[in-house]
Design a protein around this motif. Structure first.
Motif, PDB file in Angstrom:
ATOM      1  N   ASP A 199       0.826  -1.213   0.000  1.00 60.98           N
ATOM      2  CA  ASP A 199       0.000   0.000   0.000  1.00 60.98           C
ATOM      3  C   ASP A 199       0.860   1.263   0.000  1.00 60.98           C
ATOM      4  O   ASP A 199       0.547   2.249  -0.673  1.00 60.98           O
ATOM      5  CB  ASP A 199      -0.949   0.002   1.217  1.00 60.98           C
ATOM      6  N   LYS A 200       1.983   1.240   0.741  1.00 61.92           N
ATOM      7  CA  LYS A 200       2.842   2.434   0.818  1.00 61.92           C
ATOM      8  C   LYS A 200       3.559   2.681  -0.512  1.00 61.92           C
ATOM      9  O   LYS A 200       3.679   3.817  -0.953  1.00 61.92           O
ATOM     10  CB  LYS A 200       3.850   2.290   1.969  1.00 61.92           C
ATOM     11  N   VAL A 201       4.042   1.599  -1.121  1.00 62.63           N
ATOM     12  CA  VAL A 201       4.724   1.746  -2.413  1.00 62.63           C
ATOM     13  C   VAL A 201       3.723   2.238  -3.467  1.00 62.63           C
ATOM     14  O   VAL A 201       4.023   3.122  -4.278  1.00 62.63           O
ATOM     15  CB  VAL A 201       5.402   0.425  -2.828  1.00 62.63           C
ATOM     16  N   ALA A 202       2.509   1.685  -3.417  1.00 61.88           N
ATOM     17  CA  ALA A 202       1.481   2.093  -4.388  1.00 61.88           C
ATOM     18  C   ALA A 202       1.186   3.589  -4.248  1.00 61.88           C
ATOM     19  O   ALA A 202       1.049   4.309  -5.229  1.00 61.88           O
ATOM     20  CB  ALA A 202       0.216   1.278  -4.163  1.00 61.88           C
ATOM     21  N   ARG A 203       1.128   4.029  -3.002  1.00 65.42           N
ATOM     22  CA  ARG A 203       0.831   5.442  -2.746  1.00 65.42           C
ATOM     23  C   ARG A 203       1.927   6.326  -3.335  1.00 65.42           C
ATOM     24  O   ARG A 203       1.653   7.353  -3.965  1.00 65.42           O
ATOM     25  CB  ARG A 203       0.740   5.638  -1.237  1.00 65.42           C
ATOM     26  N   ALA A 204       3.196   5.886  -3.132  1.00 62.64           N
ATOM     27  CA  ALA A 204       4.335   6.649  -3.670  1.00 62.64           C
ATOM     28  C   ALA A 204       4.306   6.666  -5.197  1.00 62.64           C
ATOM     29  O   ALA A 204       4.798   7.608  -5.828  1.00 62.64           O
ATOM     30  CB  ALA A 204       5.646   6.048  -3.170  1.00 62.64           C
ATOM     31  N   LEU A 205       3.708   5.638  -5.784  1.00 59.76           N
ATOM     32  CA  LEU A 205       3.612   5.584  -7.254  1.00 59.76           C
ATOM     33  C   LEU A 205       2.368   6.319  -7.767  1.00 59.76           C
ATOM     34  O   LEU A 205       2.106   6.350  -8.965  1.00 59.76           O
ATOM     35  CB  LEU A 205       3.548   4.120  -7.732  1.00 59.76           C
ATOM     36  N   GLY A 206       1.600   6.886  -6.835  1.00 63.00           N
ATOM     37  CA  GLY A 206       0.404   7.647  -7.228  1.00 63.00           C
ATOM     38  C   GLY A 206      -0.761   6.741  -7.617  1.00 63.00           C
ATOM     39  O   GLY A 206      -1.664   7.162  -8.345  1.00 63.00           O
ATOM     40  N   LEU A 207      -0.750   5.491  -7.114  1.00 64.93           N
ATOM     41  CA  LEU A 207      -1.852   4.575  -7.431  1.00 64.93           C
ATOM     42  C   LEU A 207      -2.943   4.697  -6.375  1.00 64.93           C
ATOM     43  O   LEU A 207      -2.687   5.123  -5.250  1.00 64.93           O
ATOM     44  CB  LEU A 207      -1.329   3.127  -7.477  1.00 64.93           C
ATOM     45  N   LYS A 208      -4.150   4.283  -6.726  1.00 63.47           N
ATOM     46  CA  LYS A 208      -5.257   4.473  -5.781  1.00 63.47           C
ATOM     47  C   LYS A 208      -5.271   3.407  -4.670  1.00 63.47           C
ATOM     48  O   LYS A 208      -4.672   2.343  -4.814  1.00 63.47           O
ATOM     49  CB  LYS A 208      -6.589   4.543  -6.516  1.00 63.47           C
ATOM     50  N   LYS A 228      16.930  -3.649  -9.122  1.00 64.20           N
ATOM     51  CA  LYS A 228      17.206  -4.607  -8.033  1.00 64.20           C
ATOM     52  C   LYS A 228      16.890  -3.919  -6.700  1.00 64.20           C
ATOM     53  O   LYS A 228      17.555  -2.948  -6.341  1.00 64.20           O
ATOM     54  CB  LYS A 228      18.698  -4.994  -8.033  1.00 64.20           C
ATOM     55  N   PHE A 229      15.868  -4.381  -6.020  1.00 62.93           N
ATOM     56  CA  PHE A 229      15.585  -3.887  -4.671  1.00 62.93           C
ATOM     57  C   PHE A 229      16.071  -4.954  -3.700  1.00 62.93           C
ATOM     58  O   PHE A 229      15.485  -6.039  -3.615  1.00 62.93           O
ATOM     59  CB  PHE A 229      14.090  -3.617  -4.497  1.00 62.93           C
ATOM     60  N   THR A 230      17.183  -4.612  -3.003  1.00 60.31           N
ATOM     61  CA  THR A 230      17.834  -5.663  -2.210  1.00 60.31           C
ATOM     62  C   THR A 230      17.048  -6.009  -0.950  1.00 60.31           C
ATOM     63  O   THR A 230      16.386  -5.161  -0.347  1.00 60.31           O
ATOM     64  CB  THR A 230      19.267  -5.267  -1.817  1.00 60.31           C
ATOM     65  N   ARG A 231      17.164  -7.275  -0.607  1.00 62.81           N
ATOM     66  CA  ARG A 231      16.435  -7.813   0.542  1.00 62.81           C
ATOM     67  C   ARG A 231      17.244  -7.646   1.818  1.00 62.81           C
ATOM     68  O   ARG A 231      18.450  -7.556   1.770  1.00 62.81           O
ATOM     69  CB  ARG A 231      16.152  -9.291   0.308  1.00 62.81           C
ATOM     70  N   SER A 242      11.393  -8.801   6.847  1.00 61.28           N
ATOM     71  CA  SER A 242      11.472  -7.348   6.982  1.00 61.28           C
ATOM     72  C   SER A 242      11.162  -6.780   5.609  1.00 61.28           C
ATOM     73  O   SER A 242      11.792  -7.158   4.616  1.00 61.28           O
ATOM     74  CB  SER A 242      12.872  -6.932   7.425  1.00 61.28           C
ATOM     75  N   PHE A 243      10.156  -5.943   5.547  1.00 63.21           N
ATOM     76  CA  PHE A 243       9.780  -5.374   4.246  1.00 63.21           C
ATOM     77  C   PHE A 243      10.037  -3.876   4.165  1.00 63.21           C
ATOM     78  O   PHE A 243       9.946  -3.282   3.097  1.00 63.21           O
ATOM     79  CB  PHE A 243       8.303  -5.656   3.938  1.00 63.21           C
ATOM     80  N   SER A 244      10.363  -3.247   5.308  1.00 62.41           N
ATOM     81  CA  SER A 244      10.509  -1.782   5.257  1.00 62.41           C
ATOM     82  C   SER A 244      11.743  -1.383   4.448  1.00 62.41           C
ATOM     83  O   SER A 244      11.759  -0.330   3.818  1.00 62.41           O
ATOM     84  CB  SER A 244      10.539  -1.183   6.660  1.00 62.41           C
ATOM     85  N   GLY A 245      12.786  -2.248   4.436  1.00 58.39           N
ATOM     86  CA  GLY A 245      13.990  -1.939   3.659  1.00 58.39           C
ATOM     87  C   GLY A 245      13.696  -1.927   2.162  1.00 58.39           C
ATOM     88  O   GLY A 245      14.140  -1.025   1.435  1.00 58.39           O
ATOM     89  N   ILE A 246      12.934  -2.918   1.714  1.00 57.62           N
ATOM     90  CA  ILE A 246      12.576  -2.977   0.286  1.00 57.62           C
ATOM     91  C   ILE A 246      11.720  -1.750  -0.065  1.00 57.62           C
ATOM     92  O   ILE A 246      11.925  -1.093  -1.088  1.00 57.62           O
ATOM     93  CB  ILE A 246      11.809  -4.286  -0.046  1.00 57.62           C
ATOM     94  N   LYS A 247      10.773  -1.449   0.838  1.00 57.34           N
ATOM     95  CA  LYS A 247       9.900  -0.282   0.619  1.00 57.34           C
ATOM     96  C   LYS A 247      10.737   0.994   0.534  1.00 57.34           C
ATOM     97  O   LYS A 247      10.567   1.809  -0.384  1.00 57.34           O
ATOM     98  CB  LYS A 247       8.901  -0.184   1.780  1.00 57.34           C
ATOM     99  N   SER A 248      11.698   1.169   1.483  1.00 58.49           N
ATOM    100  CA  SER A 248      12.552   2.379   1.456  1.00 58.49           C
ATOM    101  C   SER A 248      13.386   2.414   0.183  1.00 58.49           C
ATOM    102  O   SER A 248      13.622   3.488  -0.382  1.00 58.49           O
ATOM    103  CB  SER A 248      13.492   2.406   2.658  1.00 58.49           C
ATOM    104  N   LEU A 251      11.237   3.893  -2.402  1.00 65.50           N
ATOM    105  CA  LEU A 251      11.032   5.335  -2.188  1.00 65.50           C
ATOM    106  C   LEU A 251      12.294   6.115  -2.570  1.00 65.50           C
ATOM    107  O   LEU A 251      12.211   7.174  -3.217  1.00 65.50           O
ATOM    108  CB  LEU A 251      10.637   5.627  -0.727  1.00 65.50           C
ATOM    109  N   ASN A 252      13.468   5.583  -2.199  1.00 59.99           N
ATOM    110  CA  ASN A 252      14.733   6.251  -2.569  1.00 59.99           C
ATOM    111  C   ASN A 252      14.910   6.286  -4.084  1.00 59.99           C
ATOM    112  O   ASN A 252      15.341   7.300  -4.643  1.00 59.99           O
ATOM    113  CB  ASN A 252      15.943   5.531  -1.943  1.00 59.99           C
ATOM    114  N   TYR A 253      14.581   5.178  -4.716  1.00 63.21           N
ATOM    115  CA  TYR A 253      14.691   5.102  -6.181  1.00 63.21           C
ATOM    116  C   TYR A 253      13.801   6.175  -6.829  1.00 63.21           C
ATOM    117  O   TYR A 253      14.220   6.911  -7.725  1.00 63.21           O
ATOM    118  CB  TYR A 253      14.279   3.703  -6.648  1.00 63.21           C
TER     119      TYR A 253
END
Ligand code: KG4
Ligand code: ZN
Length: 366
Positions: A199-208, A228-231, A242-248, A251-253
């Motif tokens: 949901d957070k990644v979708a929001r950052a991508l402007g998705l509903k 490559k989004f490292t685990r 842990s998923f917050s690292g992939i999410k960050s 967001l950084n990308y």
């Protein structure tokens, strides 16, 4: 099921004392058990009637998604208000769809937690009112247990033990389901739940909102090898997530791209994020399944409707000789049928709640 038979055996012993009583008891024992389930833990007002724990007679889900989409996520106060507006109609429709009346119901199962406290209270107070007025037992159900029980809906032969992967908006667990009410947590997320990361990644991508299904949809057009989004890595041996690292990482990308004024290919980002998250989930799940020598894995929770997860896990199951169970998408996300089923197993065990029981927004599985 074994427990039910044991209980009946005990009852039968007492019945021999009086023939008249015996007849009544036997009639009662033969009677089908109808449980009304009520679910209001987040943004779906749901009610369902289930016969004998496995036969779904009705399932009504009134979704508030359109209301919350305007705000980009669930607004707790709005959710509570909507539940109050909808609950009467939803429950009455569940009964009429099942062709039953309140007097036919044997017990009222309701989600007590975890969830949004105001939202939970609407369902719980309503169920308490029914329980008091109808003099029928109240069955207090844990929402996560409910999700696990959704696997029974379409798999009549399924019985514990099995492994459950619970992947929802609020929870991520690998659980060993050892009996209908005995669980052992084998792994959990240390930060974001998997649905929350979606949901957070979708929001950052402007998705509903909700973002999970949107990422699932657009990822189909993307290249999962594009980024490559490292685990995460842990210092100790663990199947925790842990998923917050992939999410960050995502967001950084996105920030980096926007600072350089470069265009973003949303489908590639969605596909690459999804690959990283799902591979992480499946690697840990396989490791836990091997440790436990699991023969069955039942997946539960909203993210269980993800098409990439379904495809990859089915492939894995085939390769490893493990039976994989996914509920239909409508039973992956929040519904009251799963609550009624859990309520049934509480009912036959006599595990009923007092009317002073409270909602618990942080109720844990064990
Ligand atoms: O189980 P659920 O309905 O509610 C909770 O108990 O949390 O799960 C909702 C979560 C949301 O995060 C939503 O984005 C996610 O499940 N979800 C999905 C998909 N459908 C729902 N995530 C990924 N792919 C999907 N197709
Ligand atoms: Zn849920």
């Amino acid at each position: 099921m074994i427990k039910e038979n044991d209980e009946n055996k005990n009852e039968n012993k007492n019945e021999n004392k009086n023939e008249n009583k015996n007849e009544n008891k036997n009639e009662k024992n033969k009677k089908d058990i109808y449980i009304l389930g009520i679910e209001t833990s987040c943004d779906e007002t749901a009610a369902s009637v289930v016969k004998n724990g496995r036969e779904v007679l009705s399932s009504v889900i009134s979704s508030q998604i359109v209301t919350h989409q305007k705000f980009g996520g669930v607004v707790p106060e709005v959710a509570s208000r909507k539940h109050i507006e909808n609950i009467d109609t939803v429950v009455e429709t569940a009964l009429s769809d099942a062709d039953l009346t309140f007097s036919d119901i044997d017990g009222i199962a309701v989600t007590g937690g975890p969830g949004l406290v105001g939202a939970l209270l609407v369902g719980l107070q309503y169920a308490k009112g029914l329980s008091f007025a109808l003099k029928k037992p109240l069955l207090y159900v844990n929402h996560i247990e409910g999700h696990i029980n959704a696997s029974f809906i379409e798999n009549k032969d399924l019985e514990p033990p099995f492994l459950s992967l619970v992947v929802s908006g609020g929870h991520t667990f690998i659980v060993s389901v050892e009996d209908y009410d005995v669980y052992r947590i084998l792994a959990r997320t240390r930060d974001d739940a998997v649905g929350e990361a979606y949901d957070k990644v979708a929001r950052a991508l402007g998705l509903k909102y909700p973002g999970g299904p949107e990422i699932d949809r657009i990822a189909k057009e993307g290249n999962e090898e594009a980024i490559k989004f490292t685990r995460p890595t842990f210092h100790e041996e663990t199947n925790d997530f842990s998923f917050s690292g992939i999410k960050s990482g995502v967001l950084n990308y996105l920030n980096g791209k926007s600072q350089k004024g470069e265009e973003i290919n949303k489908a590639d980002v969605a596909a690459s994020f999804q690959k990283s998250v799902i591979e992480n989930l499946l690697d840990n799940l396989l490791s836990a399944a091997k440790d436990e020598k699991a023969e069955i894995i039942a997946v539960a929770g909203g993210v269980a409707s993800n098409s990439y997860l379904r495809k990859k896990l089915n492939e894995l199951g085939e390769k490893e000789g493990i039976r994989i169970i996914f509920p239909s998408p409508v039973y992956c996300t929040d519904n009251a049928t799963m609550i009624a089923i859990r309520g049934y197993y509480k009912f036959i065990k006599g595990d009923t709640a007092e009317l002073n029981v409270n909602a618990d927004p942080n109720l844990s599985l064990i």
